[in-house]
Enzyme design. Structure first.
Site, PDB file in Angstrom:
ATOM      1  N   ARG A 152       0.848  -1.192   0.000  1.00  0.00           N
ATOM      2  CA  ARG A 152       0.000   0.000   0.000  1.00  0.00           C
ATOM      3  C   ARG A 152       0.885   1.244   0.000  1.00  0.00           C
ATOM      4  NH1 ARG A 152      -3.491  -2.671  -1.571  1.00  0.00           N
ATOM      5  NH2 ARG A 152      -5.540  -3.100  -0.681  1.00  0.00           N
TER       6      ARG A 152
ATOM      7  N   HIS B 278      -0.828   0.431  -9.585  1.00  0.00           N
ATOM      8  CA  HIS B 278      -1.562  -0.471  -8.672  1.00  0.00           C
ATOM      9  C   HIS B 278      -2.108  -1.671  -9.460  1.00  0.00           C
ATOM     10  CE1 HIS B 278      -3.891  -0.733  -4.646  1.00  0.00           C
ATOM     11  NE2 HIS B 278      -3.705  -1.944  -5.156  1.00  0.00           N
TER      12      HIS B 278
HETATM   13  P1  NAP Z   1      -1.653 -11.594   4.851  1.00  0.00           P
HETATM   14  O1  NAP Z   1      -1.787 -13.007   4.424  1.00  0.00           O
HETATM   15  O2  NAP Z   1      -2.549 -11.087   5.915  1.00  0.00           O
HETATM   16  O3  NAP Z   1      -0.122 -11.351   5.255  1.00  0.00           O
HETATM   17  C1  NAP Z   1       0.290 -10.230   5.924  1.00  0.00           C
HETATM   18  C2  NAP Z   1       1.644 -10.488   6.549  1.00  0.00           C
HETATM   19  O4  NAP Z   1       2.092  -9.291   7.187  1.00  0.00           O
HETATM   20  C3  NAP Z   1       1.605 -11.558   7.634  1.00  0.00           C
HETATM   21  O5  NAP Z   1       2.764 -12.344   7.569  1.00  0.00           O
HETATM   22  C4  NAP Z   1       1.596 -10.754   8.930  1.00  0.00           C
HETATM   23  O6  NAP Z   1       2.177 -11.434  10.026  1.00  0.00           O
HETATM   24  C5  NAP Z   1       2.485  -9.596   8.524  1.00  0.00           C
HETATM   25  N1  NAP Z   1       2.281  -8.436   9.387  1.00  0.00           N
HETATM   26  C6  NAP Z   1       1.147  -7.741   9.612  1.00  0.00           C
HETATM   27  N2  NAP Z   1       1.356  -6.750  10.503  1.00  0.00           N
HETATM   28  C7  NAP Z   1       2.656  -6.837  10.859  1.00  0.00           C
HETATM   29  C8  NAP Z   1       3.471  -6.120  11.763  1.00  0.00           C
HETATM   30  N3  NAP Z   1       2.998  -5.083  12.481  1.00  0.00           N
HETATM   31  N4  NAP Z   1       4.745  -6.500  11.903  1.00  0.00           N
HETATM   32  C9  NAP Z   1       5.232  -7.551  11.202  1.00  0.00           C
HETATM   33  N5  NAP Z   1       4.524  -8.272  10.320  1.00  0.00           N
HETATM   34  C10 NAP Z   1       3.243  -7.922  10.154  1.00  0.00           C
HETATM   35  O7  NAP Z   1      -1.864 -10.614   3.606  1.00  0.00           O
HETATM   36  P2  NAP Z   1      -1.623 -10.932   2.065  1.00  0.00           P
HETATM   37  O8  NAP Z   1      -2.815 -11.615   1.498  1.00  0.00           O
HETATM   38  O9  NAP Z   1      -0.302 -11.591   1.921  1.00  0.00           O
HETATM   39  O10 NAP Z   1      -1.615  -9.448   1.462  1.00  0.00           O
HETATM   40  C11 NAP Z   1      -0.642  -8.520   1.879  1.00  0.00           C
HETATM   41  C12 NAP Z   1      -0.965  -7.126   1.349  1.00  0.00           C
HETATM   42  O11 NAP Z   1      -0.670  -7.041  -0.040  1.00  0.00           O
HETATM   43  C13 NAP Z   1      -2.423  -6.717   1.414  1.00  0.00           C
HETATM   44  O12 NAP Z   1      -2.783  -6.271   2.709  1.00  0.00           O
HETATM   45  C14 NAP Z   1      -2.518  -5.605   0.388  1.00  0.00           C
HETATM   46  O13 NAP Z   1      -2.297  -4.360   1.012  1.00  0.00           O
HETATM   47  C15 NAP Z   1      -1.358  -5.914  -0.558  1.00  0.00           C
HETATM   48  N6  NAP Z   1      -1.846  -6.240  -1.929  1.00  0.00           N
HETATM   49  C16 NAP Z   1      -1.489  -5.415  -2.951  1.00  0.00           C
HETATM   50  C17 NAP Z   1      -1.876  -5.719  -4.245  1.00  0.00           C
HETATM   51  C18 NAP Z   1      -1.447  -4.881  -5.403  1.00  0.00           C
HETATM   52  O14 NAP Z   1      -1.917  -5.085  -6.502  1.00  0.00           O
HETATM   53  N7  NAP Z   1      -0.510  -3.985  -5.231  1.00  0.00           N
HETATM   54  C19 NAP Z   1      -2.669  -6.857  -4.483  1.00  0.00           C
HETATM   55  C20 NAP Z   1      -3.022  -7.653  -3.416  1.00  0.00           C
HETATM   56  C21 NAP Z   1      -2.608  -7.345  -2.130  1.00  0.00           C
HETATM   57  P3  NAP Z   1       1.463 -12.746  10.638  1.00  0.00           P
HETATM   58  O15 NAP Z   1       1.591 -13.796   9.576  1.00  0.00           O
HETATM   59  O16 NAP Z   1       2.255 -13.056  11.837  1.00  0.00           O
HETATM   60  O17 NAP Z   1       0.027 -12.357  10.900  1.00  0.00           O
HETATM   61  C1  GLV Z   2      -5.206  -4.951  -4.099  1.00  0.00           C
HETATM   62  O1  GLV Z   2      -4.589  -3.978  -3.887  1.00  0.00           O
HETATM   63  C2  GLV Z   2      -5.649  -5.843  -3.078  1.00  0.00           C
HETATM   64  O2  GLV Z   2      -5.583  -5.492  -1.896  1.00  0.00           O
HETATM   65  O3  GLV Z   2      -6.101  -6.959  -3.422  1.00  0.00           O
END
Ligand code: NAP
Ligand code: GLV
Length: 312
Positions: A227, A275
């Site tokens: 983000r 994005h």
């Molecule tokens: P997720 O499965 O919830 O993974 C988040 C990771 O971040 C987990 O390992 C979590 O730790 C860690 N985390 C959260 N808060 C933390 C903190 N304060 N300190 C250290 N580690 C922390 O999420 P995801 O599905 O992988 O997605 C991640 C992010 O990618 C989304 O939230 C979104 O913002 C972004 N995204 C962007 C796009 C794009 O097109 N640019 C597309 C999709 C997603 P734990 O495992 O210990 O809970």
């Molecule tokens: C895209 O940014 C997502 O959060 O899936």
């Protein structure tokens, strides 16, 4: 039988492509758009993306909200969100695949110095740049959840040294894992290419800042595909201009679309993408929506639920 209507909340969004998948999968479902919002009281399901604050609390009979994104920051940040209503986010193999492609592309781009090679081509200069083999490059993934681990899984056979940082401890074969504030410095100091895949929460906002960049080795590169709120843009420009950082790929920004006047567009060491790292697939997402509605009909809870206390 669905318990009520489904509201496709994003207004002005081309909803037909999404609704058509729903109609095919669940023909009986009454589908509304934001424009028909007046009859809000029979809406049980809502598909949401960056809703206006207060928009969801106006729906008094909601059973579940489906976030169209994996990141739920814009929904969780709404203080009026009715927290008794479960919020289900996207966890989908097609999204993981898209993000993995983006991360692998950009890790290779900075590792193999494609940026410099393109500049040489533009200047019609024939000069070989020999890069270290992947086993000497340390890729650190900030946020080692669904998407971070999927990216690591794809990078592993390329022989990169991999590490991941998360909130809770993790054990993943072939990856050095770090967690919590106490693990951050050690993680950063051993990272040549930093990939941010954290959720945006109060604890992670602004984490890509001058202090973080200073903790990376000189010549490190940064890929932010999480983000825009994670990045202090001026700190990044300063770290690039001082040659502490070698380059950056940015997919997300404080303000989106990125304003034309932003210096990030034309910075010589920055790659900008709109994005678009991983875009939710309508068919796959609506399959998840329908399965969840059917699960709830059977008295089962929805899946991929957001924990409001953690904020992700
Ligand atoms: P997720 O499965 O919830 O993974 C988040 C990771 O971040 C987990 O390992 C979590 O730790 C860690 N985390 C959260 N808060 C933390 C903190 N304060 N300190 C250290 N580690 C922390 O999420 P995801 O599905 O992988 O997605 C991640 C992010 O990618 C989304 O939230 C979104 O913002 C972004 N995204 C962007 C796009 C794009 O097109 N640019 C597309 C999709 C997603 P734990 O495992 O210990 O809970
Ligand atoms: C895209 O940014 C997502 O959060 O899936």
């Amino acid at each position: 039988m669905p318990k009520g209507a489904l509201l496709f909340q994003p207004s002005g969004y081309p909803h037909e492509i999404w609704s058509n998948h729903l109609r095919r999968l669940l023909p009986d479902l009454d589908i509304r758009t934001a424009e028909d919002g007046a009859r809000a009281n029979d809406i049980a399901y809502c598909v949401a993306w960056k809703p206006k604050p207060g928009a969801l609390s106006a729906l008094k009979n909601l059973a579940v909200v489906f976030s169209m994104g994996a990141g739920v920051d814009s929904i969780v940040a709404d203080p009026t969100y009715p927290k008794h209503v479960p919020l289900s986010r996207v966890v989908d193999p097609t999204l993981s695949q898209g993000m993995t492609e983006y991360v692998v592309l950009n890790v290779l781009y900075w590792h193999r110095r494609q940026h410099d090679l393109t500049a040489l081509q533009n200047a019609k200069k024939w000069r070989q740049i020999v890069t270290p083999r992947a086993e000497y490059i340390r890729v650190g993934i900030l946020g080692f959840g669904v998407l971070g681990q999927a990216a690591a899984f794809a990078l592993k056979p390329l022989n990169y040294q991999l590490s991941g940082w998360s909130a809770s401890p993790k054990s993943v074969e072939g990856v050095r894992t770090f967690h919590g504030d106490a693990g951050l410095q050690a993680f950063l100091s051993e990272t040549d290419i930093l990939v941010c895949l954290l959720p945006l929460t109060p604890a992670t906002r602004g984490i890509l800042n001058a202090r973080t960049f200073a903790s990376l080795p000189t010549g490190a590169c940064v890929i932010n595909c999480a983000r825009g709120g994670h990045l202090i843009e001026d700190d990044m420009v300063a770290a690039l201009d001082s040659n502490h950082l070698r380059g950056a790929t940015l997919d997300v920004f404080q303000i989106e679309p990125l304003p034309e006047a932003s210096p990030l567009w034309t910075h010589p060491k920055i790659i900008v993408t709109p994005h678009a790292a991983a875009v939710t697939d309508p068919a796959s997402f609506m399959g998840h929506v329908v399965r969840t509605i059917q699960r709830m009909d059977e008295g089962l809870p929805p899946e991929n639920l957001v924990d409001f206390a953690r904020g992700y």
